[in-house]
Design a protein around this motif. Structure first.
Motif, short mmCIF file in Angstrom:
data_model
loop_
_atom_site.label_atom_id
_atom_site.label_comp_id
_atom_site.label_asym_id
_atom_site.label_seq_id
_atom_site.Cartn_x
_atom_site.Cartn_y
_atom_site.Cartn_z
N ALA A 145 0.82 -1.21 0.00
CA ALA A 145 0.00 0.00 0.00
C ALA A 145 0.85 1.25 0.00
CB ALA A 145 -0.93 -0.02 1.21
N ALA A 146 2.00 1.19 0.64
CA ALA A 146 2.87 2.37 0.76
C ALA A 146 3.35 2.88 -0.60
CB ALA A 146 4.07 2.04 1.64
N GLY A 164 -4.05 6.01 6.55
CA GLY A 164 -2.79 5.82 7.26
C GLY A 164 -2.69 4.46 7.91
N ASN A 165 -3.78 4.03 8.53
CA ASN A 165 -3.79 2.70 9.17
C ASN A 165 -3.61 1.58 8.15
OD1 ASN A 165 -4.09 3.73 11.73
ND2 ASN A 165 -6.32 3.47 11.78
N LEU A 166 -4.10 1.81 6.93
CA LEU A 166 -3.96 0.81 5.88
C LEU A 166 -2.59 0.86 5.21
CD1 LEU A 166 -7.49 1.21 4.22
CD2 LEU A 166 -6.68 -0.78 5.52
N GLY A 167 -1.80 1.87 5.52
CA GLY A 167 -0.44 1.96 5.00
C GLY A 167 -0.28 2.78 3.74
N TYR A 168 -1.33 3.48 3.31
CA TYR A 168 -1.27 4.23 2.05
C TYR A 168 -0.68 5.63 2.25
CZ TYR A 168 -4.21 0.85 -0.39
OH TYR A 168 -4.70 -0.29 -0.96
N ALA A 169 -0.05 6.12 1.20
CA ALA A 169 0.22 7.54 1.10
C ALA A 169 -1.11 8.20 0.72
CB ALA A 169 1.28 7.81 0.03
N SER A 170 -1.48 9.28 1.38
CA SER A 170 -2.79 9.88 1.12
C SER A 170 -2.69 11.39 1.13
CB SER A 170 -3.81 9.42 2.17
OG SER A 170 -3.42 9.81 3.47
N ALA A 183 -16.42 8.13 5.50
CA ALA A 183 -15.13 8.34 4.84
C ALA A 183 -14.17 7.19 5.14
CB ALA A 183 -14.52 9.67 5.30
N ALA A 184 -14.20 6.70 6.38
CA ALA A 184 -13.33 5.58 6.74
C ALA A 184 -13.68 4.34 5.92
CB ALA A 184 -13.47 5.28 8.23
N HIS A 185 -14.97 4.07 5.79
CA HIS A 185 -15.40 2.90 5.02
C HIS A 185 -15.05 3.07 3.54
CE1 HIS A 185 -17.59 -0.85 4.87
NE2 HIS A 185 -18.24 -0.42 3.80
N SER A 186 -15.12 4.30 3.04
CA SER A 186 -14.76 4.57 1.65
C SER A 186 -13.29 4.27 1.40
CB SER A 186 -15.07 6.03 1.30
OG SER A 186 -16.46 6.29 1.38
N ALA A 187 -12.44 4.65 2.36
CA ALA A 187 -11.01 4.36 2.23
C ALA A 187 -10.76 2.85 2.20
CB ALA A 187 -10.24 5.01 3.38
N MET A 188 -11.50 2.11 3.01
CA MET A 188 -11.34 0.65 3.02
C MET A 188 -11.80 0.02 1.71
SD MET A 188 -12.22 -0.51 6.95
CE MET A 188 -13.64 0.53 7.26
N LEU A 189 -12.84 0.60 1.10
CA LEU A 189 -13.29 0.10 -0.20
C LEU A 189 -12.24 0.39 -1.28
CD1 LEU A 189 -17.08 1.08 -0.10
CD2 LEU A 189 -16.12 -1.23 -0.04
N LEU A 190 -11.63 1.57 -1.21
CA LEU A 190 -10.54 1.87 -2.15
C LEU A 190 -9.41 0.85 -2.02
CD1 LEU A 190 -9.90 5.73 -2.30
CD2 LEU A 190 -10.89 4.25 -4.05
N ASP A 191 -9.11 0.48 -0.79
CA ASP A 191 -8.06 -0.52 -0.55
C ASP A 191 -8.38 -1.83 -1.27
OD1 ASP A 191 -5.76 -1.76 0.78
OD2 ASP A 191 -7.26 -2.77 2.02
N LYS A 192 -9.61 -2.27 -1.17
CA LYS A 192 -10.02 -3.51 -1.84
C LYS A 192 -9.90 -3.37 -3.36
CE LYS A 192 -13.22 -5.26 1.69
NZ LYS A 192 -12.54 -6.56 1.87
N LEU A 193 -10.35 -2.23 -3.88
CA LEU A 193 -10.27 -2.00 -5.32
C LEU A 193 -8.82 -2.00 -5.79
CD1 LEU A 193 -12.98 0.81 -5.58
CD2 LEU A 193 -13.10 -1.43 -6.71
N MET A 194 -7.94 -1.37 -5.03
CA MET A 194 -6.53 -1.31 -5.40
C MET A 194 -5.89 -2.69 -5.41
SD MET A 194 -5.70 2.05 -5.67
CE MET A 194 -4.04 2.34 -5.14
N PRO A 233 -19.07 -4.01 -3.43
CA PRO A 233 -20.46 -3.73 -3.80
C PRO A 233 -20.62 -2.32 -4.35
CG PRO A 233 -20.20 -3.66 -1.42
CD PRO A 233 -18.91 -4.17 -1.97
N LYS A 234 -21.54 -2.14 -5.28
CA LYS A 234 -21.77 -0.82 -5.87
C LYS A 234 -22.44 0.11 -4.87
CE LYS A 234 -21.43 0.34 -9.89
NZ LYS A 234 -20.36 1.15 -10.54
#
Length: 376
Positions: free
Chosen positions: A48-49, A77-83, A324-335, A341-342
């Motif tokens: 993720a970094a 940040g918790n997921l390790g991404y640059a944001s 917003a937190a849940h949206s970030a987690m969905l982005l993680d899955k997509l990445m 789910p739509k």
């Protein structure tokens, strides 16, 4: 040795030398092993970094926007991404923010579109190969990979039942619940359905705020309460409605004590939408005091103080941080190439004294992180 024999022996030696050389040639020209192979590269673990995700949001200085920003940044940040936050406002547009994200190499975006007017920005991000998740409000924009929506219907039933249940705890055999705010139609309709189904001894009315000035709003609501003393439960739709309702309750109580001995006025229909009171007739005794349980909306400094002073019974907490937190987690899955789910729905919680601490903790983090001052 004859000349003929010499020629034959020489020919044989030449053939043997050629064969020997031919056998050694593969060894000399054997290819060198290449490493690493493409297959090994494809199996490289996802890091993720090494990826940038961002949040496109208007810089409007609203507490809801700060809650959204914190929810995204903290989770990323918790997921390790640059944001990064890509904000806009004034002379810049949502499309400008998306272009900045594209130039920065962003691969996933959360785009906040509360009024459903940033469809072009969403499409621009999608056209550039960026994953897009839209939080909190429902969207019909093209290019959205997932939409995280806060429930706007079931929570109203829960609030209506909570207000009515509190009225039952107070041993009230009858009475009215009131919905108060700038726009009450949708909430009023949902309250009516819930109360008719689960608490038929009660009925529902509404009062639409017409005054921007706070004191004027307090005065108009206090006058209505004074002349509708069968109102025993009140839900405020807007975040500043709780303060107005509490002050209006206090004013109407004071005004009632100062009234000259006159016949008790009967309840009058709400000016917003006159509806007959279809519940149990109101006994005279119910009109001789003004005791109203107030439910508010939104975690604000003002509402927290009202809650701590027991001026309001409970708060509805809009889940901006959670969306917003849940949206970030969905982005993680997509990445990571996973399916999402739509459409997903988040519950809108009711906050009471015993659960206030966990919501207040997030609120205080936002105040400290963004150095907010004078937030009501």
């Amino acid at each position: 040795m004859t000349k003929r024999a010499y020629i034959i022996v020489s020919a044989i030696l030449i053939v043997l030398i050629v064969v020997a050389c031919a056998k050694q040639e593969p060894e000399e020209s054997a290819p060198v092993t290449e490493a690493p192979s493409p297959a090994v590269q494809d199996n490289k673990p996802f890091s993720a970094a090494e990826h940038l995700i961002g949040f496109v949001i208007k810089d409007d200085e609203q507490i809801s926007s700060y809650m959204l920003k914190h929810g995204f940044l903290h989770t990323a940040g918790n997921l390790g991404y640059a944001s990064r936050l890509f904000t806009f406002g004034g002379s810049s547009s949502a499309e400008d923010a998306v272009r900045s994200a594209v130039e920065a190499g962003c691969e996933g975006l959360v785009i906040y579109d509360p009024d459903s007017v940033y469809h072009d920005a969403i499409k621009l991000a999608s056209d550039n190969g960026i994953y897009v998740v839209v939080p909190y409000y429902e969207t019909t924009a093209d290019g959205v990979d997932s939409n995280v929506v806060a429930d706007d219907r079931e929570y109203l039933e829960e609030v209506a039942r909570s207000v009515a249940e509190r009225m039952r705890e107070r041993k009230l055999k009858t009475g009215r619940l009131m919905v108060y705010g700038w726009s009450t139609d949708f909430c009023f309709a949902e309250f009516k359905k819930a109360i008719a189904q689960y608490y038929p001894e009660y009925s529902v009315t509404e009062f639409t705020r017409t005054q921007e000035d706070r004191q004027a709003a307090i005065d108009e609501l206090a006058d209505f309460i004074l002349n509708n003393r069968d109102i025993k439960g009140l839900f405020c739709i807007d975040s500043d409605g709780s303060f107005i309702a509490v002050k209006a309750r206090e004013k109407s109580q004071k005004d009632f004590k100062n009234l000259k001995p006159t016949p008790t006025p009967k309840p009058t229909p709400t000016p917003a939408s006159p509806v007959p009171n279809e519940a149990t007739p109101v006994p005279e005794a119910l009109l001789k005091d003004i005791i109203i349980t107030v439910f508010g909306s939104g975690i604000t400094n003002e509402n927290v103080e009202l809650m701590e002073d027991n001026d309001i019974y409970a708060l509805v907490s809009a889940p901006y941080y959670e969306a917003a937190a849940h949206s970030a987690m969905l982005l993680d899955k997509l990445m990571r190439g996973e399916s999402v789910p739509k459409h997903q729905t988040l519950n809108i919680p009711i906050v009471r004294q015993d659960t206030m601490h966990k919501y207040l903790a997030v609120y205080n983090q936002v105040i400290d992180l963004f150095e907010l001052q004078n937030v009501q």
